[in-house]
Scaffold this motif. Structure first.
Motif, short mmCIF file in Angstrom:
data_model
loop_
_atom_site.label_atom_id
_atom_site.label_comp_id
_atom_site.label_asym_id
_atom_site.label_seq_id
_atom_site.Cartn_x
_atom_site.Cartn_y
_atom_site.Cartn_z
N PHE A 119 42.98 41.14 40.81
CA PHE A 119 41.82 41.38 41.68
C PHE A 119 41.64 42.85 42.10
CE2 PHE A 119 42.98 36.95 42.14
CZ PHE A 119 41.77 36.36 41.79
N LEU A 120 42.79 43.55 42.20
CA LEU A 120 42.69 44.94 42.66
C LEU A 120 41.75 45.80 41.79
CD1 LEU A 120 46.25 45.90 43.99
CD2 LEU A 120 44.14 45.60 45.26
N PRO A 121 41.86 45.69 40.43
CA PRO A 121 40.95 46.53 39.61
C PRO A 121 39.48 46.23 39.88
CG PRO A 121 42.70 45.61 38.26
CD PRO A 121 42.82 44.96 39.59
N LEU A 145 49.41 33.01 52.42
CA LEU A 145 48.65 33.75 53.44
C LEU A 145 48.99 35.25 53.39
CD1 LEU A 145 48.70 31.50 56.61
CD2 LEU A 145 46.71 32.30 55.33
N THR A 146 50.30 35.53 53.20
CA THR A 146 50.72 36.94 53.14
C THR A 146 50.04 37.66 51.99
OG1 THR A 146 52.86 36.09 53.78
CG2 THR A 146 52.78 38.41 53.18
N GLN A 147 50.01 36.99 50.83
CA GLN A 147 49.39 37.61 49.65
C GLN A 147 47.90 37.88 49.90
OE1 GLN A 147 50.30 36.69 45.58
NE2 GLN A 147 51.83 35.20 46.24
N VAL A 148 47.23 36.89 50.50
CA VAL A 148 45.79 37.04 50.75
C VAL A 148 45.55 38.19 51.75
CG1 VAL A 148 43.73 35.92 51.69
CG2 VAL A 148 45.28 34.64 50.19
N CYS A 149 46.37 38.21 52.82
CA CYS A 149 46.22 39.28 53.81
C CYS A 149 46.47 40.65 53.18
CB CYS A 149 47.19 39.08 54.98
SG CYS A 149 46.69 37.71 55.99
N LEU A 150 47.51 40.66 52.32
CA LEU A 150 47.84 41.91 51.63
C LEU A 150 46.66 42.40 50.79
CD1 LEU A 150 50.56 43.41 51.67
CD2 LEU A 150 50.97 42.53 49.36
N LEU A 151 46.05 41.46 50.06
CA LEU A 151 44.91 41.83 49.21
C LEU A 151 43.74 42.33 50.07
CD1 LEU A 151 43.63 41.91 46.37
CD2 LEU A 151 42.71 39.66 46.81
N LEU A 152 43.53 41.60 51.20
CA LEU A 152 42.44 42.02 52.10
C LEU A 152 42.67 43.45 52.59
CD1 LEU A 152 41.69 38.90 54.35
CD2 LEU A 152 40.04 40.18 52.98
N GLU A 207 44.71 45.78 51.37
CA GLU A 207 44.68 46.75 50.27
C GLU A 207 43.24 47.04 49.83
OE1 GLU A 207 49.01 46.07 48.14
OE2 GLU A 207 47.22 45.25 47.21
N GLY A 208 42.46 45.95 49.69
CA GLY A 208 41.07 46.07 49.24
C GLY A 208 40.25 46.95 50.16
N TYR A 209 40.36 46.68 51.52
CA TYR A 209 39.59 47.49 52.46
C TYR A 209 40.05 48.94 52.43
CZ TYR A 209 37.61 43.14 54.21
OH TYR A 209 36.96 41.96 54.30
N LEU A 210 41.40 49.10 52.39
CA LEU A 210 41.92 50.48 52.39
C LEU A 210 41.46 51.25 51.14
CD1 LEU A 210 45.58 50.21 53.76
CD2 LEU A 210 43.62 51.41 54.75
N ILE A 211 41.51 50.55 49.99
CA ILE A 211 41.07 51.20 48.74
C ILE A 211 39.60 51.61 48.85
CG2 ILE A 211 40.50 50.73 46.31
CD1 ILE A 211 43.15 49.16 46.17
N SER A 227 33.57 42.89 47.65
CA SER A 227 34.44 42.53 46.53
C SER A 227 35.82 42.12 47.05
CB SER A 227 34.55 43.73 45.58
OG SER A 227 35.46 43.47 44.58
N THR A 228 36.32 42.84 48.09
CA THR A 228 37.62 42.50 48.69
C THR A 228 37.58 41.08 49.25
OG1 THR A 228 37.85 44.82 49.28
CG2 THR A 228 39.35 43.29 50.35
N THR A 229 36.50 40.77 49.98
CA THR A 229 36.38 39.45 50.60
C THR A 229 36.33 38.36 49.52
OG1 THR A 229 35.03 40.57 52.24
CG2 THR A 229 35.08 38.17 52.36
N VAL A 230 35.46 38.59 48.49
CA VAL A 230 35.33 37.59 47.43
C VAL A 230 36.67 37.45 46.68
CG1 VAL A 230 34.06 36.97 45.31
CG2 VAL A 230 32.87 38.04 47.20
N SER A 231 37.33 38.60 46.43
CA SER A 231 38.62 38.56 45.72
C SER A 231 39.62 37.74 46.52
CB SER A 231 39.17 39.97 45.53
OG SER A 231 38.36 40.68 44.67
N SER A 232 39.61 37.90 47.87
CA SER A 232 40.55 37.14 48.70
C SER A 232 40.28 35.65 48.59
CB SER A 232 40.43 37.56 50.17
OG SER A 232 40.56 38.93 50.23
N VAL A 233 38.98 35.30 48.59
CA VAL A 233 38.62 33.87 48.45
C VAL A 233 39.12 33.37 47.09
CG1 VAL A 233 36.67 32.26 48.27
CG2 VAL A 233 36.63 34.09 49.97
N CYS A 234 38.89 34.20 46.03
CA CYS A 234 39.31 33.80 44.68
C CYS A 234 40.83 33.68 44.62
CB CYS A 234 38.82 34.80 43.64
SG CYS A 234 37.05 34.73 43.44
#
Ligand code: ADP
Length: 382
Positions: A50-52, A96-103, A105-109, A69-76
């Motif tokens: 999802f990160l790319p 939950l940890t993975q989803v929070c991490l993605l959220l 990371e996504g916002y920070l990116i 995209s971060t939000t949709v990626s977290s849902v996915c």
């Protein structure tokens, strides 16, 4: 053709929405890719799918599509993790940890990309601003130069028309007086000496007119690049002496002494008439601006150049005007006090440069001026 236009129009209108569409589509594709790969191997890190998509969307669309995209990626990602576990199960802590991490990371990116682009854009704008400022400064300078030239030209036109009219008016007056005397006054009262005086004065005025018209013609030849030289071997000493002889009567009349220090011979290749013209201008200026004081001339050889120096002890030229007076129509005196068109030195410098030589000036106000000409002894190279 119409279809092409239609597509261009549709794509053009849809362009602002493309990043948002990719924020929805790319994570969905990443989800299917993760599911497909996980059916082959269980050893995958789903966040990496999802990160790319977040990076691509944030890079091309900015912070808002990046956040979407971060939000949709977290849902996915949540969907993927549920898919692997069991749909009915309660979300696990690692999930939950993975989803929070993605959220996070996504916002920070998205923020990092936005601020990077902002900074680099600012740098581009700053560079452009500097370029524009330099360009504006250049234009301002050009504008000032052009305004100066236009002012000098206008002044020249008013001086020229005045200068050309004066000898004409004077000549006309002389002729009218002569005619009047011949027609109305008895010839007994009208002496030959009188007539001679009038004719001499008319001759002087017409010579002055011819000189001015020649100067103007020379300026036009220089500006159009048509001032040709007729090079021949000549003795510079003879040229200078000839010119001084032509001034003898005027110098006598105005009680000015001109002393010449000359070597025996200075042979060089030049256009005799043009060099005569330059020396004539320098001597006539030394008389005009010399306050009636003695003039000193030197003609000789120095380091494979022929040198002519004309030195006066007259009004001199202020430092800030010394370069300017070689430009067309420029003068360092008012036209009320001294007559002239301001083209003599311009023509002189052009002629000397065309011979591969130099003309220089050293002067201080109220002390006098020294003009020095250096001409190569060899044939000028073109
Ligand atoms: P003009 O004498 O017709 O004005 P020139 O081009 O010969 O034109 O000279 C330009 C200006 O240089 C003069 O108007 C005068 O201000 C200055 N100048 C030239 N020669 C001398 C000199 N010998 N002494 C003082 N000023 C001079």
């Amino acid at each position: 053709m119409r279809m092409k236009h239609f597509l261009q129009k549709v794509l053009g209108n849809a362009e602002p929405f493309l990043p948002y569409a990719s924020a929805l589509i790319l994570p969905t594709i990443a989800l299917f890719a993760a599911i497909a790969v996980s059916s082959l191997t269980r050893e995958i890190t789903p966040i990496l799918f999802f990160l790319p998509t977040i990076v691509v969307t944030a890079w091309y669309g900015g912070i808002k599509p990046g956040a979407l995209s971060t939000t949709v990626s977290s849902v996915c990602l949540t969907t993927y993790l549920f898919y692997l576990q069991d749909f009915s199960s309660i979300p696990q802590i690692p999930t939950l940890t993975q989803v929070c991490l993605l959220l996070a990371e996504g916002y920070l990116i998205s923020i990092a990309i936005e601020s990077y682009k902002h900074t680099s854009q600012q740098a581009v704008y700053r560079k452009k601003e500097k370029e524009y400022q330099t360009y504006i400064a250049h234009l301002e300078k050009e504008k000032e130069k052009t305004q100066g030239e236009v002012k000098a030209r206008d002044e020249f036109l008013s001086i020229a028309s005045h200068e050309l009219r004066t000898p004409l008016t004077s000549m006309l007056l002389q002729l009218q007086t002569a005619l009047n005397n011949i027609q109305n006054v008895s010839l007994a009262n009208f002496s030959v000496a009188n007539l001679l005086n009038m004719l001499e004065s008319a001759e002087q005025q017409s010579q002055r007119l011819t000189r001015m018209i020649n100067d103007l013609l020379n300026v036009s030849l220089i500006t159009t690049g048509r001032l040709d030289l007729e090079i021949e071997e000549t003795d510079l000493v003879v040229i200078v002496k000839d010119v001084i002889n032509r001034f003898a009567e005027k110098l006598d009349r105005e009680k000015i002494t001109l002393e010449l220090e000359a070597e025996e011979k200075v042979l060089l290749f030049c256009d005799k008439l043009r060099i005569e013209q330059v020396i004539t201008n320098l001597i006539s200026n030394a008389i005009k601006y010399g306050n009636g004081k003695p003039i000193h001339g030197i003609v000789g050889k120095h380091n494979s150049t022929g040198v002519v120096v004309i030195k006066d002890s007259g009004i001199g030229i202020p430092k800030d005007k010394q370069k300017l007076i070689f430009a067309r129509f420029e003068r360092a005196v008012s036209s009320q006090n001294y007559k002239g068109l301001g083209v003599g030195l311009y023509i002189a410098e052009h002629i000397i440069h065309a011979h591969g030589g130099t003309i220089s000036l050293s002067s201080s106000p109220a002390k006098g001026s020294t003009f020095t000409i250096r001409l190569p002894l060899d044939r000028p190279k073109y």
